[in-house]
Design a protein around this motif. Sequence first.
Motif, mmCIF file in Angstrom:
data_model
loop_
_atom_site.group_PDB
_atom_site.id
_atom_site.type_symbol
_atom_site.label_atom_id
_atom_site.label_comp_id
_atom_site.label_asym_id
_atom_site.label_seq_id
_atom_site.Cartn_x
_atom_site.Cartn_y
_atom_site.Cartn_z
ATOM 1 N N ILE A 48 86.049 38.892 80.384
ATOM 2 C CA ILE A 48 86.163 39.576 79.491
ATOM 3 C C ILE A 48 86.770 38.768 77.430
ATOM 4 O O ILE A 48 86.126 39.451 76.977
ATOM 5 C CB ILE A 48 86.955 40.925 79.725
ATOM 6 N N PHE A 49 87.418 37.815 78.118
ATOM 7 C CA PHE A 49 87.991 37.460 77.225
ATOM 8 C C PHE A 49 86.972 37.610 75.765
ATOM 9 O O PHE A 49 86.496 36.966 75.253
ATOM 10 C CB PHE A 49 88.908 36.695 77.100
ATOM 11 N N VAL A 50 86.221 36.530 76.369
ATOM 12 C CA VAL A 50 84.585 35.358 75.979
ATOM 13 C C VAL A 50 83.449 36.503 75.225
ATOM 14 O O VAL A 50 82.819 36.446 74.663
ATOM 15 C CB VAL A 50 83.851 33.937 77.614
ATOM 16 N N ARG A 51 82.889 37.138 76.366
ATOM 17 C CA ARG A 51 82.308 38.952 75.761
ATOM 18 C C ARG A 51 83.181 39.229 74.135
ATOM 19 O O ARG A 51 82.629 39.726 73.984
ATOM 20 C CB ARG A 51 82.411 39.811 76.823
ATOM 21 N N LYS A 52 84.448 39.630 74.340
ATOM 22 C CA LYS A 52 85.164 40.137 73.271
ATOM 23 C C LYS A 52 85.519 39.081 72.237
ATOM 24 O O LYS A 52 84.946 39.505 71.172
ATOM 25 C CB LYS A 52 87.097 40.708 73.142
ATOM 26 N N ALA A 53 85.573 37.357 72.321
ATOM 27 C CA ALA A 53 85.491 36.702 71.191
ATOM 28 C C ALA A 53 84.220 36.402 70.541
ATOM 29 O O ALA A 53 83.607 36.246 69.556
ATOM 30 C CB ALA A 53 85.943 34.988 71.903
ATOM 31 N N SER A 54 82.868 36.720 72.024
ATOM 32 C CA SER A 54 81.768 36.525 71.188
ATOM 33 C C SER A 54 80.972 37.893 70.522
ATOM 34 O O SER A 54 80.383 37.899 69.544
ATOM 35 C CB SER A 54 80.775 36.318 72.097
ATOM 36 N N SER A 55 81.845 38.862 69.803
ATOM 37 C CA SER A 55 81.152 39.742 69.288
ATOM 38 C C SER A 55 81.369 40.082 67.836
ATOM 39 O O SER A 55 81.363 40.266 66.779
ATOM 40 C CB SER A 55 81.872 41.450 69.804
ATOM 41 N N PHE A 56 82.202 38.149 67.627
ATOM 42 C CA PHE A 56 83.266 38.534 66.000
ATOM 43 C C PHE A 56 82.649 36.920 65.596
ATOM 44 O O PHE A 56 81.961 36.636 66.696
ATOM 45 C CB PHE A 56 84.689 37.986 66.069
ATOM 46 N N GLN A 57 82.064 37.224 63.783
ATOM 47 C CA GLN A 57 81.327 36.024 63.850
ATOM 48 C C GLN A 57 82.527 34.997 63.611
ATOM 49 O O GLN A 57 82.314 34.064 63.373
ATOM 50 C CB GLN A 57 81.209 36.290 62.160
ATOM 51 N N MET A 99 89.725 29.713 69.067
ATOM 52 C CA MET A 99 89.924 28.872 70.053
ATOM 53 C C MET A 99 91.165 28.957 70.559
ATOM 54 O O MET A 99 92.126 29.725 70.178
ATOM 55 C CB MET A 99 90.651 27.470 69.192
ATOM 56 N N LEU A 100 91.559 28.445 71.787
ATOM 57 C CA LEU A 100 92.257 28.527 72.495
ATOM 58 C C LEU A 100 93.023 27.311 72.840
ATOM 59 O O LEU A 100 91.834 26.791 73.065
ATOM 60 C CB LEU A 100 92.383 29.376 74.330
ATOM 61 N N SER A 101 94.670 27.175 72.776
ATOM 62 C CA SER A 101 94.897 25.859 73.081
ATOM 63 C C SER A 101 95.994 26.116 73.825
ATOM 64 O O SER A 101 97.172 27.533 74.021
ATOM 65 C CB SER A 101 95.217 24.958 71.823
ATOM 66 N N ASP A 159 83.358 30.416 74.803
ATOM 67 C CA ASP A 159 82.968 29.189 75.457
ATOM 68 C C ASP A 159 83.440 29.432 77.567
ATOM 69 O O ASP A 159 84.346 29.279 77.330
ATOM 70 C CB ASP A 159 82.846 27.849 75.332
ATOM 71 N N LEU A 160 82.870 30.144 78.354
ATOM 72 C CA LEU A 160 83.590 31.152 79.168
ATOM 73 C C LEU A 160 84.200 29.125 80.523
ATOM 74 O O LEU A 160 85.551 29.533 80.254
ATOM 75 C CB LEU A 160 82.702 31.516 80.535
ATOM 76 N N MET A 161 82.953 28.369 80.472
ATOM 77 C CA MET A 161 83.989 27.126 80.520
ATOM 78 C C MET A 161 85.026 26.197 80.967
ATOM 79 O O MET A 161 86.062 25.841 80.875
ATOM 80 C CB MET A 161 82.988 26.126 81.897
ATOM 81 N N GLU A 162 85.350 26.516 79.322
ATOM 82 C CA GLU A 162 85.888 25.417 78.469
ATOM 83 C C GLU A 162 87.180 26.275 78.435
ATOM 84 O O GLU A 162 88.256 26.178 79.031
ATOM 85 C CB GLU A 162 85.603 25.882 77.137
ATOM 86 N N ILE A 163 86.758 27.585 78.757
ATOM 87 C CA ILE A 163 88.811 28.224 78.867
ATOM 88 C C ILE A 163 88.977 28.463 80.421
ATOM 89 O O ILE A 163 90.133 28.176 80.069
ATOM 90 C CB ILE A 163 88.496 30.108 78.741
ATOM 91 N N MET A 164 88.117 28.623 80.654
ATOM 92 C CA MET A 164 88.334 28.259 82.614
ATOM 93 C C MET A 164 88.844 26.607 83.184
ATOM 94 O O MET A 164 90.250 26.809 83.807
ATOM 95 C CB MET A 164 87.455 27.953 82.906
ATOM 96 N N GLU A 217 90.664 41.035 62.597
ATOM 97 C CA GLU A 217 90.125 41.980 63.198
ATOM 98 C C GLU A 217 90.643 41.509 64.480
ATOM 99 O O GLU A 217 90.662 41.597 65.796
ATOM 100 C CB GLU A 217 88.963 42.535 62.774
ATOM 101 N N ALA A 218 89.714 40.298 64.619
ATOM 102 C CA ALA A 218 89.790 38.976 66.052
ATOM 103 C C ALA A 218 90.723 38.817 66.644
ATOM 104 O O ALA A 218 90.687 38.519 67.552
ATOM 105 C CB ALA A 218 88.777 37.768 65.608
ATOM 106 N N ASN A 219 91.892 38.694 65.536
ATOM 107 C CA ASN A 219 92.818 37.849 65.937
ATOM 108 C C ASN A 219 93.882 39.012 66.889
ATOM 109 O O ASN A 219 94.129 38.902 67.946
ATOM 110 C CB ASN A 219 94.156 37.305 65.168
ATOM 111 N N ARG A 220 93.573 40.325 65.742
ATOM 112 C CA ARG A 220 94.349 41.585 65.957
ATOM 113 C C ARG A 220 93.983 41.812 68.143
ATOM 114 O O ARG A 220 94.658 41.937 69.226
ATOM 115 C CB ARG A 220 94.056 42.480 66.163
#
Length: 93
Positions: free
Chosen positions: A21-30, A34-36, A46-51, A72-75
Amino acid sequence: MLMKKLTVQLPRGLQARHTAIFVRKASSFQSEIMLSKNGKTANGKDLMEIMDLVIKEGDEVTLMVKGGDEWEANRILKEFLLNSNSQTPMHRS
């Protein structure tokens, strides 16, 4: 670039379903997303990188967003990670 430290409130953290779900939401933005966690950084689209980050409920992560639609993406992504009401349905056979 927007950068925000968050404590993940998702039940069971970013396990497979929540990560998808996170990746789908993130991919909807230009914007670049990054998540750290603990010094390890993953592409938010990238689903595998986040997993690979193995983010659990209560873990502190840093959300970084850079681009034309970064506010908007951040929110949206911050709200998702902080949503303690997101329940993953349990399926029985």
